[in-house]
Design a protein around this motif. Sequence first.
Motif, short mmCIF file in Angstrom:
data_model
loop_
_atom_site.label_atom_id
_atom_site.label_comp_id
_atom_site.label_asym_id
_atom_site.label_seq_id
_atom_site.Cartn_x
_atom_site.Cartn_y
_atom_site.Cartn_z
N ALA A 163 42.37 27.13 41.02
CA ALA A 163 43.23 28.11 41.68
C ALA A 163 43.94 28.95 40.62
O ALA A 163 44.59 28.41 39.73
N GLU A 164 43.77 30.25 40.71
CA GLU A 164 44.51 31.19 39.86
C GLU A 164 45.66 31.76 40.69
O GLU A 164 45.53 31.94 41.90
N TYR A 165 46.77 32.12 40.03
CA TYR A 165 47.89 32.68 40.79
C TYR A 165 48.72 33.67 39.96
O TYR A 165 49.83 34.01 40.34
N ASP A 166 48.19 34.12 38.83
CA ASP A 166 48.93 35.12 38.06
C ASP A 166 48.66 36.52 38.60
O ASP A 166 47.63 36.78 39.22
N ALA A 167 49.60 37.42 38.34
CA ALA A 167 49.51 38.80 38.81
C ALA A 167 49.51 39.75 37.62
O ALA A 167 49.71 39.35 36.47
N LEU A 168 49.29 41.02 37.93
CA LEU A 168 49.24 42.06 36.90
C LEU A 168 50.58 42.78 36.82
O LEU A 168 51.11 43.23 37.85
N PRO A 169 51.17 42.90 35.63
CA PRO A 169 52.44 43.63 35.51
C PRO A 169 52.32 45.05 36.05
O PRO A 169 51.38 45.77 35.74
N GLY A 170 53.26 45.43 36.89
CA GLY A 170 53.29 46.79 37.42
C GLY A 170 52.36 47.03 38.58
O GLY A 170 52.49 48.05 39.27
N ILE A 171 51.43 46.13 38.83
CA ILE A 171 50.46 46.30 39.91
C ILE A 171 50.59 45.20 40.95
O ILE A 171 50.32 45.39 42.12
N GLY A 172 51.03 44.04 40.52
CA GLY A 172 51.09 42.90 41.42
C GLY A 172 49.73 42.24 41.53
O GLY A 172 48.98 42.17 40.55
N HIS A 173 49.38 41.80 42.73
CA HIS A 173 48.12 41.07 42.91
C HIS A 173 46.96 42.04 43.13
O HIS A 173 46.24 41.98 44.13
N GLY A 174 46.77 42.91 42.14
CA GLY A 174 45.68 43.87 42.19
C GLY A 174 44.33 43.26 41.87
O GLY A 174 43.32 43.96 41.85
N CYS A 175 44.30 41.96 41.58
CA CYS A 175 43.03 41.25 41.41
C CYS A 175 42.88 40.16 42.46
O CYS A 175 41.92 39.38 42.43
N GLY A 176 43.83 40.06 43.38
CA GLY A 176 43.69 39.14 44.50
C GLY A 176 43.82 37.68 44.16
O GLY A 176 43.26 36.83 44.86
N HIS A 177 44.60 37.34 43.14
CA HIS A 177 44.72 35.93 42.79
C HIS A 177 45.50 35.15 43.85
O HIS A 177 45.39 33.92 43.90
N ASN A 178 46.25 35.83 44.68
CA ASN A 178 46.88 35.14 45.81
C ASN A 178 45.81 34.57 46.75
O ASN A 178 45.97 33.48 47.31
N ILE A 179 44.71 35.29 46.91
CA ILE A 179 43.59 34.80 47.73
C ILE A 179 42.91 33.62 47.05
O ILE A 179 42.60 32.61 47.69
N ILE A 180 42.66 33.74 45.75
CA ILE A 180 42.04 32.65 45.00
C ILE A 180 42.86 31.38 45.15
O ILE A 180 42.33 30.29 45.40
#
Length: 453
Positions: free
Chosen positions: A125-142
């Motif tokens: 499970a990944e849960y890190d986000a991108l600074p300034g973008i938030g979960h722009g890679c969808g790690h909340n879904i992962i």
Amino acid sequence: MMHRTHDQILTASRAGLAHLERNAHSAARAAAAAPAPTSPYKGASEQLGARIDAAVQEDAPELLALSHALHEDPEPGFEEHRAASRIVALLGARGIEAEVGVHGLPTALRAQVGDGTGPTVAVLAEYDALPGIGHGCGHNIICAAGVGAFLALSRVAEDIGATVLLLGTPAEENGTGKELMARAGAFDGVDAAVMVHPLAGADLTDAPFLGLREVVVEYTGLAAHASASPFMGVNALDAVVAAYQGVSALRQHIPPTDRVHGVITEGGTRPNVVPEHAAAHFYLRASTVEALGELSQRVQRVFEGAAAMTGTRVAVRWDDCPPCLPVRSNDALAARFAQHLRRRGRTALPGSAAPDAAQGSTDLGNVSVRVPAIHPMLAIAPAGVALHTVDFAALVAGEAADSTVLDAAATLARTAADFAADAELRAAVADEFAAAGGALDVEKLLSTPPTSS
């Protein structure tokens, strides 16, 4: 495609968007024509699979709440304290203890069901986000999908004689967290690792993830008054510009799977002072470890050539962050994933059906050459919505994303259960892994900085 403003259209490449849409249409046609995926292995019983599906459905409110909470409260790599706490709370409500701060990272997480005997499967499970973008890679879904798969497997682990781990892996975006955890023993004794990632466009069993390494180049010259005595100066900014232009020229002559991209991080302080110091930061990517090494040598020569041209001194620093290796997907496991995903009304194609879909990089590659692994990509957005953008971040807590959380959780859990329950499948997975090169000594790969020779 999402609506874009006039200014965004002027900025974006129309040709690039059209290219992505053509690929997506081709993938959609391939999915519509694809036969039902098959696997020669029995896997777990259908009765057990039905129990997994029911468990995911039972946990759906909590899993979607977790996904949305992470989306609303993004945290960058190595700082995902609230995300880890939310996972611990959810597991604790199900009577499962989780430990945070494991394997050398303060926000890494580990939970286990099973007594440590039998096949061991790790759900990541990944849960890190991108600074300034938030979960722009969808790690909340992962994260939510991984937690959901783990909770479902906790209901059946005893029946299949399996040990199941949930590994929360921080800093995929900015720190190669899985590599750091692996060096601390996180994957010792693990027989297979599974995770899933969101995407725009098509569902894929695998994707052409590239190897990645980073490099910082710094040039030192001599300051002088830029108007009164420029002839007394040695311009470090000229060296960085020459290096940047050299890399740009190099791009024409590298394989289409290779990538080099960078930014100038320092270029002087005032226009009337010849810059004494300048620096740039580059990422290099390639489809194989060998190609990444060759590309590194070529870029090193560009950097040294820029110093020779300008009379500056150059310092090149490789791999402040450990490299990511290309992902080695296990086809035997991926076929089981595709088969179960089809049950939920989705068709996962091989990455070759959408070759440009995900030519980024991930530290799952470093896991995949230690133990057999899969990293399927499931669509939550239409073609043309790029990862690492605010557009994608706006969609990762929407209706399609929520459906994907549940589809992924059930499908990952069924795939892991198949692996644990079927000795013939495990043997096939192990044989394929061995034929692909077996476990690699990742720490030694690319450990020697490139030289110009």
